[in-house]
Design a protein around this motif. Sequence first.
Motif, PDB file in Angstrom:
ATOM      1  N   LYS A  91      -4.586   0.164   8.008  1.00 49.79           N
ATOM      2  CA  LYS A  91      -3.585   1.231   8.008  1.00 49.79           C
ATOM      3  C   LYS A  91      -4.071   2.431   7.210  1.00 49.79           C
ATOM      4  CE  LYS A  91       0.419  -1.831   8.485  1.00 49.79           C
ATOM      5  NZ  LYS A  91       1.628  -2.375   7.802  1.00 49.79           N
ATOM      6  N   ILE A  92      -4.682   2.162   6.061  1.00 51.73           N
ATOM      7  CA  ILE A  92      -5.191   3.254   5.230  1.00 51.73           C
ATOM      8  C   ILE A  92      -6.313   4.000   5.947  1.00 51.73           C
ATOM      9  CG2 ILE A  92      -6.476   3.770   3.109  1.00 51.73           C
ATOM     10  CD1 ILE A  92      -4.856   1.601   1.735  1.00 51.73           C
ATOM     11  N   GLU A  93      -7.175   3.257   6.614  1.00 51.75           N
ATOM     12  CA  GLU A  93      -8.253   3.902   7.378  1.00 51.75           C
ATOM     13  C   GLU A  93      -7.669   4.828   8.442  1.00 51.75           C
ATOM     14  OE1 GLU A  93     -10.475   1.408   9.992  1.00 51.75           O
ATOM     15  OE2 GLU A  93     -12.297   2.609   9.764  1.00 51.75           O
ATOM     16  N   GLY A  94      -6.623   4.349   9.118  1.00 53.12           N
ATOM     17  CA  GLY A  94      -5.970   5.176  10.137  1.00 53.12           C
ATOM     18  C   GLY A  94      -5.338   6.418   9.540  1.00 53.12           C
ATOM     19  N   LEU A  95      -4.719   6.283   8.370  1.00 52.65           N
ATOM     20  CA  LEU A  95      -4.100   7.430   7.705  1.00 52.65           C
ATOM     21  C   LEU A  95      -5.153   8.443   7.264  1.00 52.65           C
ATOM     22  CD1 LEU A  95      -1.373   5.633   5.561  1.00 52.65           C
ATOM     23  CD2 LEU A  95      -0.985   7.125   7.533  1.00 52.65           C
ATOM     24  N   ILE A 176       1.630  11.724   4.763  1.00 53.04           N
ATOM     25  CA  ILE A 176       0.498  10.789   4.785  1.00 53.04           C
ATOM     26  C   ILE A 176       0.150  10.338   3.366  1.00 53.04           C
ATOM     27  CG2 ILE A 176      -1.985  10.602   5.223  1.00 53.04           C
ATOM     28  CD1 ILE A 176      -1.603  12.209   7.730  1.00 53.04           C
ATOM     29  N   GLU A 177       0.178  11.262   2.417  1.00 52.21           N
ATOM     30  CA  GLU A 177      -0.121  10.914   1.036  1.00 52.21           C
ATOM     31  C   GLU A 177       0.904   9.925   0.492  1.00 52.21           C
ATOM     32  OE1 GLU A 177      -2.808  11.706  -0.449  1.00 52.21           O
ATOM     33  OE2 GLU A 177      -3.544  13.155   1.012  1.00 52.21           O
ATOM     34  N   ILE A 178       2.175  10.110   0.859  1.00 47.00           N
ATOM     35  CA  ILE A 178       3.229   9.195   0.417  1.00 47.00           C
ATOM     36  C   ILE A 178       2.997   7.808   1.004  1.00 47.00           C
ATOM     37  CG2 ILE A 178       5.693   8.661   0.583  1.00 47.00           C
ATOM     38  CD1 ILE A 178       6.222  11.678   0.444  1.00 47.00           C
ATOM     39  N   ASP A 179       2.677   7.767   2.295  1.00 47.98           N
ATOM     40  CA  ASP A 179       2.414   6.479   2.950  1.00 47.98           C
ATOM     41  C   ASP A 179       1.213   5.778   2.335  1.00 47.98           C
ATOM     42  OD1 ASP A 179       4.547   6.779   4.631  1.00 47.98           O
ATOM     43  OD2 ASP A 179       3.373   7.453   6.360  1.00 47.98           O
ATOM     44  N   GLU A 184      -1.133   1.565  -0.908  1.00 49.17           N
ATOM     45  CA  GLU A 184      -2.061   1.245  -1.998  1.00 49.17           C
ATOM     46  C   GLU A 184      -1.380   0.374  -3.048  1.00 49.17           C
ATOM     47  OE1 GLU A 184      -4.792   3.440  -5.425  1.00 49.17           O
ATOM     48  OE2 GLU A 184      -3.662   4.635  -3.983  1.00 49.17           O
ATOM     49  N   ASP A 185      -0.107   0.649  -3.338  1.00 52.48           N
ATOM     50  CA  ASP A 185       0.624  -0.171  -4.298  1.00 52.48           C
ATOM     51  C   ASP A 185       0.758  -1.603  -3.798  1.00 52.48           C
ATOM     52  OD1 ASP A 185       1.017   1.754  -6.245  1.00 52.48           O
ATOM     53  OD2 ASP A 185       2.847   2.513  -5.346  1.00 52.48           O
ATOM     54  N   ARG A 186       1.016  -1.771  -2.499  1.00 49.02           N
ATOM     55  CA  ARG A 186       1.090  -3.122  -1.935  1.00 49.02           C
ATOM     56  C   ARG A 186      -0.275  -3.798  -2.008  1.00 49.02           C
ATOM     57  NH1 ARG A 186       1.927  -4.737   2.880  1.00 49.02           N
ATOM     58  NH2 ARG A 186       2.921  -6.645   2.165  1.00 49.02           N
ATOM     59  N   SER A 187      -1.325  -3.033  -1.772  1.00 45.59           N
ATOM     60  CA  SER A 187      -2.665  -3.606  -1.802  1.00 45.59           C
ATOM     61  C   SER A 187      -3.046  -4.068  -3.206  1.00 45.59           C
ATOM     62  CB  SER A 187      -3.694  -2.591  -1.295  1.00 45.59           C
ATOM     63  OG  SER A 187      -3.515  -2.348   0.089  1.00 45.59           O
ATOM     64  N   LYS A 188      -2.578  -3.352  -4.214  1.00 44.73           N
ATOM     65  CA  LYS A 188      -2.827  -3.781  -5.589  1.00 44.73           C
ATOM     66  C   LYS A 188      -2.204  -5.153  -5.830  1.00 44.73           C
ATOM     67  CE  LYS A 188      -3.061   0.782  -7.809  1.00 44.73           C
ATOM     68  NZ  LYS A 188      -2.390   1.669  -8.788  1.00 44.73           N
TER      69      LYS A 188
END
Length: 285
Positions: A91-95, A176-179, A184-188
């Motif tokens: 998802k981050i790569e797509g963003l 996009i920055e908010i998403d 990123e918080d979930r990934s942590k």
Amino acid sequence: MSRSGIVNVRMVITEEKILSNIDKVQKLINPNSKKQIIQLDDDAYFKDLIESIKTYLIEYPKKKNFPISVYKAAYGLVEYATNQFEENTKKIEGLIRQREKNISLAASLKDALYAVENKSEDWKETIKNLSSDFSEDIIETLGLIGRSKSQTSQNCQDAVKLINARIGNLETNLHIEIDMERIEDRSKALSYIGIEVADALKLIPTPEEPVENIVNNEVEEVLETINPEQEIENQQYLEQTRVEVKPSLWQKIKNSKVVKAIKYIMKIKVTIEIPNALPEGRGEK
């Protein structure tokens, strides 16, 4: 309650309680759950749950007799967390790709605005080239500016403001920055599980139980109809197969999930920060 009291409660925590804590963690990291991890650094409840699981795994006195139910649940939690981590990475790569595209679109829209404001010879062609990337209202607004006889007219000024606002939105990529920050918080939190729980799990010997799989079932059926010499040969094959199809948790995580995902996400410049120390777990109520 004193600190020693908390430790004592941890040491006598029941198998049922640990299974309940593992279930709570799994619900917190479920992307479809209403209550999810928001800020890992500020979520003491989540950290306490992980700490209780980790402590149980590390301090369990007779590792060879470790409860199979807890091992399976902890194993499943780590696998689920690493799968979710991998999905977050995608998802981050797509963003990131979308952000780069938006910045490029903003530059194209700037060039088009300059062309229509200055009545460049190819301003109509410039607008046409943008028709596949922008909505109809943006294309029509550019056309209005290009056809305007006076740039000081209210309609023209309003049109220019609209285009500039669109350019600003594309450049800032606020949504996009908010998403990305949310993911990123979930990934942590997910990597926290992968590091803390998986690292403790590798101290537990894999519980001995029948390994059921299609290959073994097929071999066992064949063994019923073959002679003793073939039986010995196939029994050896069966044992090799069992080892092959059930790798250790830590090896699996190290080779295919957490480590690769962390390396990948670091590659795309998303920083994962793990606290240096865990908080004291709360006492059981």
